[in-house]
Write a protein that holds these residues in place. Structure first.
Motif, PDB file in Angstrom:
ATOM      1  N   TYR A 187       0.970  -1.130  -0.075  1.00  0.00           N
ATOM      2  CA  TYR A 187       0.006   0.063  -0.084  1.00  0.00           C
ATOM      3  C   TYR A 187       1.033   1.327   0.217  1.00  0.00           C
ATOM      4  N   ASP A 188       1.983   1.106   0.607  1.00  0.00           N
ATOM      5  CA  ASP A 188       3.063   2.345   0.741  1.00  0.00           C
ATOM      6  C   ASP A 188       3.439   2.739  -0.549  1.00  0.00           C
ATOM      7  N   ARG A 189       3.968   1.481  -1.180  1.00  0.00           N
ATOM      8  CA  ARG A 189       4.647   1.426  -2.435  1.00  0.00           C
ATOM      9  C   ARG A 189       3.785   2.055  -3.616  1.00  0.00           C
ATOM     10  N   VAL A 190       2.473   1.239  -3.847  1.00  0.00           N
ATOM     11  CA  VAL A 190       1.964   1.762  -5.192  1.00  0.00           C
ATOM     12  C   VAL A 190       0.817   2.608  -4.780  1.00  0.00           C
ATOM     13  N   GLY A 191       0.400   2.829  -3.533  1.00  0.00           N
ATOM     14  CA  GLY A 191      -0.686   3.739  -3.379  1.00  0.00           C
ATOM     15  C   GLY A 191      -1.877   2.870  -2.899  1.00  0.00           C
ATOM     16  N   ASP A 192      -2.778   3.556  -2.062  1.00  0.00           N
ATOM     17  CA  ASP A 192      -3.978   2.977  -1.509  1.00  0.00           C
ATOM     18  C   ASP A 192      -5.018   2.219  -2.697  1.00  0.00           C
ATOM     19  N   LEU A 193      -5.081   3.079  -3.624  1.00  0.00           N
ATOM     20  CA  LEU A 193      -6.188   2.545  -4.561  1.00  0.00           C
ATOM     21  C   LEU A 193      -5.713   1.472  -5.571  1.00  0.00           C
ATOM     22  N   LYS A 194      -4.408   1.712  -5.974  1.00  0.00           N
ATOM     23  CA  LYS A 194      -3.828   0.418  -6.804  1.00  0.00           C
ATOM     24  C   LYS A 194      -3.681  -0.688  -5.981  1.00  0.00           C
ATOM     25  N   ALA A 195      -3.387  -0.495  -4.709  1.00  0.00           N
ATOM     26  CA  ALA A 195      -3.043  -1.727  -3.903  1.00  0.00           C
ATOM     27  C   ALA A 195      -4.428  -2.446  -3.494  1.00  0.00           C
ATOM     28  N   PHE A 196      -5.394  -1.599  -3.268  1.00  0.00           N
ATOM     29  CA  PHE A 196      -6.769  -2.339  -3.085  1.00  0.00           C
ATOM     30  C   PHE A 196      -7.108  -3.021  -4.334  1.00  0.00           C
TER      31      PHE A 196
END
Length: 491
Positions: free
Chosen positions: A327-336
């Protein structure tokens, strides 16, 4: 008797069934043919696995078919408690939350506790609104239909490759009859030394009479009275030879009487602990490891806090490694979105391998399987599919760890859903905690199965001794490295 079918309702529900999911070609037509043209008995307590074999479809498709058909009120699903010794339907329950696990068969004096995978059978009977069959009204059956078809499962065999247990019982039957309340019936036949069983299949009461080898020349008259929910007899000893029985029913209920003579030579060779041999059938464990059942019948829950035992269940746990970093590396939306796509793929793999998701706990998933081989196939597919998924999305975005263990468990209701409790679940969760990226850990109880060793023979396998939290003794476990397909065992 004329067959009465509600053709309009049948067609309407079959159309809905056809559109409910993707079915193999012609399967719904086969079901329509089965409903329309089968004998009444064949539509009573249908074994979906027998139907699958006879119609050359997969077992999972057959189970799904009857689950969907029950959801759409084409059939009614029942939980049957079977006697291990004779195959009698001890009790029938419409819903899981009314089912008891205590078996007592007064016919053969068999007593034990059932398990979901031991003497609990799930069957399907045609809905009377679709087609009326005479078994919907057991009080109108003939005496032999009531005893030999209504009471006994056709899936029980006397021995491997042998006849149905009910047919074998028929060979020792001296006579059968209904006796109305406050009426009497006379039976006359020859007896030899052995055991005569007088049994009422309506009130589940019986009388066991040892027949002496001494031959009676003049014949014998024996009076039996059914009163106060039990049998009384006027003669303590009965000899071999011609006997006339007069059975009087002094109760307020009808009797469904069977008289069975087991000769002494058969008695001498009978094993008191012997059980019937069952044809393949749908047991409770197999049903609870069906994702279709869990999705369609969410209200089918186990009553109370005690639960029902499962003798042998395979439990698989998965968990994501480094999801916080993702989540920290790619961002919340993409990780979700990536994690959701992974869960969707994981669920498809589990269902494809005949398993069911029990629950998710954060990033972890707990699934169960009836067959341990299916669980290992699912585990390897999950890792391989995830590797492909990561390549398609530009790198190792999601890392998964998997653990598999098998053993006894208890099925319970927890948080309004079917769940499992016990050490097998605990061990499976702890074993998963040993795994790292692209690793599957399996316990010795799983690895010792020859078919599983064949299934993972293309991967590197590393045996270990592990001390698991909460487990007193070290356990033999096996690390399966999916990223290394070299067919080796590392020591």
């Amino acid at each position: 008797m004329e067959t009465i079918i509600n053709t309009g309702l049948l067609k309407e529900n079959l159309k809905i069934l056809q559109n409910s999911r993707s079915w193999s070609d012609g399967l719904i037509d086969k079901l329509e043919e089965f409903i329309s043209n089968s004998d009444d008995y064949d539509l009573f307590r249908v074994n979906p696995i027998r139907f699958s074999i006879e119609n050359d479809i997969s077992e999972s498709d057959g189970i799904d078919l009857f689950l969907w058909a029950s959801k759409l009120n084409l059939f009614e699903m029942n939980w049957e408690l079977l006697c291990p010794a004779c195959g009698d339907h001890i009790q029938s329950f419409r819903h899981l939350n009314t089912m008891q696990d205590k078996i007592f068969c007064s016919l053969c004096q068999c007593e034990r506790i059932a398990a979901l995978d031991d003497w609990i059978q799930v069957t399907f009977t045609i809905n009377s609104k679709i087609r009326h069959i005479r078994f919907h009204q057991p009080e109108n059956l003939s005496i032999n239909e009531f005893i030999f078809q209504y009471h006994f499962t056709r899936d029980a065999k006397a021995y491997e490759g042998g006849p149905e247990k009910s047919r074998l019982l028929g060979t020792v039957t001296k006579d059968t009859a209904f006796i109305a309340r406050l009426e009497k019936e006379t039976f006359e036949f020859d007896l030899q030394d052995g055991l005569l069983i007088v049994y009422d299949f309506l009130n589940n009461r019986g009388l066991n009479l040892m027949i002496s080898p001494e031959l009676s020349v003049d014949g014998q008259d024996v009076d039996i009275t059914y009163v106060k929910n039990d049998f009384e007899i006027n003669q303590p000893q009965i000899n071999s030879g011609r006997v006339k029985f007069t059975v009087e029913n002094k109760s307020d209920s009808r009797l469904a009487l069977g008289l069975f003579l087991i000769p002494s030579e058969i008695l001498a060779n009978m094993d008191e602990d012997a059980t019937v041999i069952m044809d393949p059938y749908l047991d409770g464990k197999k049903l609870l490891t069906s994702q279709t059942f869990r999705d369609l019948f969410r209200n089918e829950l186990i009553q109370g806090n005690e639960g029902i035992n499962v003798k042998d269940l395979t439990v698989l746990f998965t968990d994501l490694k480094g999801s916080t970093e993702l989540y920290d590396r790619v961002g919340d939306l993409k990780a979700f979105n990536l994690v959701n796509q992974h869960f969707e793929s994981l669920a498809k793999v589990i269902v494809r391998n005949r398993g069911a998701i029990v629950k998710t706990i954060g990033d972890a998933v707990m699934a169960t399987f009836s067959n341990p081989l299916d669980s290992v196939k699912a585990a390897t597919e999950i890792v391989e599919d995830l590797n492909q998924f990561n390549r398609q999305h530009g790198g190792e975005n999601i890392i998964i760890k998997i653990g598999v263990h098998k053993g006894s468990s208890i099925a319970v209701t927890l948080n309004d859903r079917l769940d499992y409790f016990g050490q097998t679940v605990n061990v499976a969760a702890r074993v998963q905690g040993l795994a790292d990226a692209e690793e599957i850990y399996i316990t010795d109880s799983v690895y010792e199965i020859e078919e599983i060793q064949d299934e993972i023979s293309d991967y590197t396998i590393i045996p270990e001794r592990a001390k698991l939290k909460g487990i007193q003794e070290e356990m033999d476990v096996y690390k399966v490295l999916i990223g290394n397909s070299q067919s080796t065992m590392s020591i």
